[in-house]
Design an enzyme around this catalytic site. Structure first.
Site, PDB file in Angstrom:
ATOM      1  N   LYS A 167     -71.080  23.395  47.245  1.00 18.95           N
ATOM      2  CA  LYS A 167     -70.664  24.738  46.812  1.00 18.95           C
ATOM      3  C   LYS A 167     -69.157  24.914  46.936  1.00 18.95           C
ATOM      4  O   LYS A 167     -68.653  25.933  47.417  1.00 18.95           O
ATOM      5  CB  LYS A 167     -71.418  25.814  47.590  1.00 18.95           C
ATOM      6  N   ARG A 168     -68.412  23.923  46.491  1.00 15.81           N
ATOM      7  CA  ARG A 168     -66.964  23.969  46.552  1.00 15.81           C
ATOM      8  C   ARG A 168     -66.396  24.889  45.470  1.00 15.81           C
ATOM      9  O   ARG A 168     -66.996  25.061  44.404  1.00 15.81           O
ATOM     10  CB  ARG A 168     -66.378  22.568  46.394  1.00 15.81           C
TER      11      ARG A 168
END
Length: 274
Positions: free
Chosen positions: A93-94
């Site tokens: 979830k960058r």
């Protein structure tokens, strides 16, 4: 020779093995007596369940929590998955701006710990997606962008048309690639079964990653609306429900994976008949 892209490999494996299941691997430190036990069990679950799943999804937070040993284990998991022919989705979830986004993209889509695909957070703005899109294209990889997540609190920020705006941007990016499944996919929680057909129509070219099967309460029976007519286009992920199906019992993990796989297949078959 042209190397198949992530979505091509995922589709081929889905059809060849008749599975839409994604194996989440979350090595929780408190579930094990030692790092050796954690490492051995995590790799054994991967090997024993490999033929039952379309892809594998390590949740990066659990590897980061283990420090250097965790990064070494992540490399082992990714290498083992590649040897088994399994596409790897790194659940990180960058999301960030400019050169920081580019660095994240290089690290997780082209670096030593890289996966075949990466989950990405778009909530700093659509411009922040572009570095990830570029590196994914360069490496035959893919993104899964958060659209409608599986947690109960998602409505705090994802309501009011926000998720729809993200979905429409992914559709635009996918349209630019031409025919077939795009390299820009979407995360849509399996915990929203009544919405899945609408998201599928809204993002016709996006591969969908559906978390929430098992421990979060989603059921295979309710998920057929996420798939394309040929049964491809989406994978449904289960983590705790497989890796810790009955403590650390490996046979239970395999049985759980079989049950999820068969349940998804049965739901699709019923949908075809109806």
């Amino acid at each position: 020779m042209t190397v198949p892209t992530f979505t091509e490999r995922l589709t081929a494996r889905t059809l060849a093995l008749n599975t839409r299941l994604c194996l989440g691997l979350d090595p929780r430190q408190d579930a094990y007596g030692s790092h050796t036990e954690l490492r051995t069990h995590t790799l054994e679950v991967l090997h024993r369940c490999a033929e039952l799943v379309a892809c594998v999804k390590p949740q990066l937070a659990f590897y980061e929590a283990l420090g250097l040993q965790g990064m070494e284990l992540l490399e082992e998991v990714c290498a083992a998955a590649r040897a088994l022919g399994l596409p790897v989705i790194l659940d990180a979830k960058r999301g960030d701006i400019g050169s920081t986004a580019a660095a994240y993209a290089q690290a997780w889509l082209a670096g030593r710990h890289a996966g075949s695909a990466l989950t990405v957070n778009p909530f700093l703005g659509f411009e922040t997606l572009q570095p990830f899109v570029d590196v994914a294209h360069e490496n035959g990889g893919a993104l899964f962008v958060l659209v409608k997540t599986s947690n109960p609190g998602q409505a705090d920020l994802q309501g009011g048309g926000v998720s729809e705006r993200v979905a429409d941007e992914l559709t635009r990016l996918g349209r630019e690639e031409g025919k077939g499944l795009s390299s820009v996919g979407a995360v849509v929680g399996a915990t929203h079964p009544q919405e899945l057909a609408d998201w599928r129509r809204r993002m016709p070219h996006a591969p969908l990653l559906l978390p929430g099967l098992g421990a979060q309460g989603a059921r295979p029976d309710d998920l057929a609306g996420a798939f394309l007519p040929d049964g491809t286009g989406a994978v449904v992920s289960a983590s705790r429900g497989i890796q810790y199906a009955d403590g650390l019992d490996l046979s239970a993990a395999v049985q759980a994976a079989q049950g999820f796989r068969d349940g998804l297949n049965a739901a699709l078959e019923r949908a075809r008949v109806e």
